[in-house]
Scaffold this motif. Structure first.
Motif, short mmCIF file in Angstrom:
data_model
loop_
_atom_site.label_atom_id
_atom_site.label_comp_id
_atom_site.label_asym_id
_atom_site.label_seq_id
_atom_site.Cartn_x
_atom_site.Cartn_y
_atom_site.Cartn_z
N CYS A 55 0.83 -1.21 0.00
CA CYS A 55 0.00 0.00 0.00
C CYS A 55 0.87 1.25 0.00
N LYS A 56 1.92 1.23 0.81
CA LYS A 56 2.79 2.40 0.88
C LYS A 56 3.52 2.64 -0.44
N VAL A 57 3.95 1.56 -1.09
CA VAL A 57 4.57 1.69 -2.41
C VAL A 57 3.59 2.33 -3.40
N LEU A 58 2.35 1.86 -3.35
CA LEU A 58 1.33 2.39 -4.24
C LEU A 58 1.07 3.87 -3.98
N LEU A 59 0.96 4.24 -2.71
CA LEU A 59 0.70 5.65 -2.37
C LEU A 59 1.89 6.53 -2.71
#
Length: 280
Positions: free
Chosen positions: A196-200
């Motif tokens: 999720c953090k990579v995506l954000l």
């Protein structure tokens, strides 16, 4: 994240039905019965979406593959579902909505009376629900079901004579959130949060670069194991290198970028909230 998307679909449907009901109650400017009937329909749509939310979670958890996820994982998940459901069944807001849902499922109207003007109000009367429960209790032969109906009646007795349907929907949505959080948190692990953090982070970078795209695509070799059991587009690419023709096959899926980033933000929020609770 796909399995998390699947489980959030029902709560998203309930949220949309909730918004549609709130929008609808603002529209009538007279006691026109057709307008009142439309408000009634919107409320029924919401309360059934809310019920489907609960049933979806039950079916999902009880149908998990123990061989894939592990027997203990599934066993603990079922216990969490039962414990969560048991807790909300002790709450007045949940039980009032539960009784209303059963009431209208027997072809009864949700709106007993209304007030149009200023802030529109729509009510279901306590007396209607009590008559329904008394009739159900009198007809019921199963002792356990009869006892459940009698316990439900205790919650309705404590209600106001006229029960505001808007208040019911607002409180019911809060119940949904309290149910969903522990069930979602059970699935969230460090790998998912990192994803999720990579995506954000990627979203933030594309915004800084001025890239405006709502749909992205993921490409992997068609033989990639992550495609197993998923419906993907197969794309064939050809290249010529040193007298050889080379053919590559890729699997491709399209992502709703806005949807994925919204879910990613929600999951990170849940994770942080859970972690803060663990440190207290």
């Amino acid at each position: 994240m796909d399995r998390l998307f699947q489980n959030l679909n029902r709560s998203i449907a309930a949220e949309k039905a909730f918004k549609e009901f709130k929008d609808e109650i603002q529209k009538p400017n007279s006691e026109n019965p057709y307008d009142i009937a439309e408000v009634d329909r919107r409320f029924r749509a919401f309360i059934f979406e809310w019920k489907l939310f609960m049933e979806h979670w039950r079916n999902y958890i009880y149908n998990l593959d123990s061989a894939k996820h592990g027997m203990q994982y599934v066993k603990d998940y079922i216990k969490l579902y039962k414990d969560t459901k048991s807790e909300v069944y002790q709450e007045a807001d949940f039980m009032v909505a539960h009784v209303i849902r059963n009431y209208i499922s027997h072809a009864n109207d949700a709106v007993d009376s209304s007030h149009i003007g200023g802030e529109n109000k729509f009510w279901i009367h306590k007396a209607s629900l009590l008559r329904f429960l008394d009739d159900s209790i009198a007809k019921e032969r199963n002792s356990r079901t009869k006892s459940n109906l009698q316990s439900q009646k205790l919650f309705i007795v404590q209600c106001d004579e006229k029960i505001d349907l808007k208040t019911v929907t607002e409180k019911t949505m809060k119940c949904l959130e309290r149910i969903q959080e522990p069930l979602m948190n059970y699935q969230i692990d460090r790998d998912i949060i990192n994803s999720c953090k990579v995506l954000l982070d990627a979203k933030e970078k594309t915004d800084e670069m001025g890239i405006d795209a709502d749909v992205w695509e993921i490409w992997k070799l068609a033989s990639d194991k992550s495609w197993m059991g998923r419906k993907v587009d197969i794309v064939t690419l050809q290249a010529h290198m040193e007298h050889y023709d080379i053919v590559f096959q890729y699997g491709r899926i399209r992502l709703n970028w806005v949807g994925y980033t919204a879910i990613a933000s929600y999951l990170v929020h849940l994770w942080k909230k859970f972690q803060e609770g663990m440190t207290k």
